[in-house]
Design an enzyme around this catalytic site. Structure first.
Site, short mmCIF file in Angstrom:
data_model
loop_
_atom_site.label_atom_id
_atom_site.label_comp_id
_atom_site.label_asym_id
_atom_site.label_seq_id
_atom_site.Cartn_x
_atom_site.Cartn_y
_atom_site.Cartn_z
N SER A 101 -0.72 -11.33 29.81
CA SER A 101 -2.14 -12.20 29.37
C SER A 101 -2.14 -13.86 30.60
CB SER A 101 -2.08 -12.60 28.49
OG SER A 101 -3.26 -13.46 28.14
N ASP A 197 -8.97 -3.54 25.73
CA ASP A 197 -8.56 -4.78 25.71
C ASP A 197 -9.98 -5.92 25.43
OD1 ASP A 197 -8.18 -7.60 26.43
OD2 ASP A 197 -6.49 -6.84 27.79
N HIS A 227 -4.53 -5.69 23.59
CA HIS A 227 -4.74 -6.44 24.34
C HIS A 227 -2.73 -7.03 24.06
CE1 HIS A 227 -5.18 -10.33 27.04
NE2 HIS A 227 -4.15 -10.92 26.29
#
Length: 251
Positions: A101, A197, A227
């Site tokens: 991320s 996600d 995610h």
């Protein structure tokens, strides 16, 4: 798990880290926003690296985990400084960066700042430029006015607590953007992205793939993954891609 140690940086921060010895290149895990080195992916990858006899390092940015500082005082640039301090002071030789991320953005900044050190790159739901393309682009006029007036916004989170998004985080993020100028990655690169996600859309992963330049870059979409990307199958996929990059980087 490895013992937690601390690094005092030249910026006066105290960065917590866990480092295990082994064969190089050193695998460095870069966590996401408000995540830390005790996350599922970081700990699982460390265990795998130990099984493989590979050197590994995970750490907490300032304002995260057990490192010094408050999250709301930090910025993308601060956490980039933390990453460079860790890499420059704690690791000898080549590095395989694994970024999740926001850590994916950090891994791209690291690759740009230390291209001679990075032999390979794996990202998981990479979120480069999210302060601009995600937060700022999604703010209403009222939210932008509040950010200017108060210096911060409070945004709900699907995780443990709400996010405090500061004006400094947004403004500093503009100095760290990687999708507005050429970005060449002369090393094996594997991007991983889940199709479910809800924080980083698949279109963003494709945008990143199309933007970067290099001769050995692949994007793998995992149908149904969210995610977190941390169920058993996703963890095995991460390990597989790290192994692929290690093999190709050594060729």
């Amino acid at each position: 798990m490895s013992e937690i140690q601390h690094l005092e940086t030249k910026q006066g921060r105290r960065i917590a880290y866990a480092k295990s010895d082994g064969q190089g290149p050193t695998i460095v895990f870069l966590s996401g926003l408000k995540s830390d080195m005790e996350g599922t992916k970081a700990v699982a990858l460390e265990a795998w690296a130990k099984e493989q006899g590979r050197a590994f390092l995970r750490f907490d940015y300032s304002g995260h985990g057990v490192s010094s500082g408050e999250f709301a005082d930090g910025s993308i640039g601060d956490w980039h400084e933390d990453t460079l301090e860790v890499v420059d002071k704690l690791i000898d030789g080549p590095i395989l960066a694994v970024g999740s991320s926001m850590g994916g953005w950090q891994s791209l900044l690291l690759s740009r700042a230390r291209p001679e050190r990075i032999m390979g790159l794996v990202t998981i739901a990479a979120a480069p430029d999210f302060t601009e393309d995600g937060y700022w682009a999604g703010f209403t006029d009222e939210q932008k006015a509040e950010l200017e007036r108060e210096g911060f916004l409070t945004l709900p989170s699907d995780y443990e607590e709400d996010y405090i998004i500061t004006k400094r985080l947004i403004e500093d993020g503009r100095d760290q953007l990687v999708l507005r100028s050429p970005l060449r990655l002369d090393m094996p690169v594997r991007f991983l992205q889940g199709t479910e996600d809800d924080a980083v859309p698949t279109s963003q992963a494709v945008k990143l793939l199309e933007h970067v330049e290099g001769d050995d870059i692949r994007l793998t979409l995992v149908k149904g993954a969210d995610h977190r990307f941390s169920d058993d199958e996703c963890l095995r996929t991460i390990q597989k891609m790290v192994k692929v990059v290690l093999t190709r980087g050594a060729a």
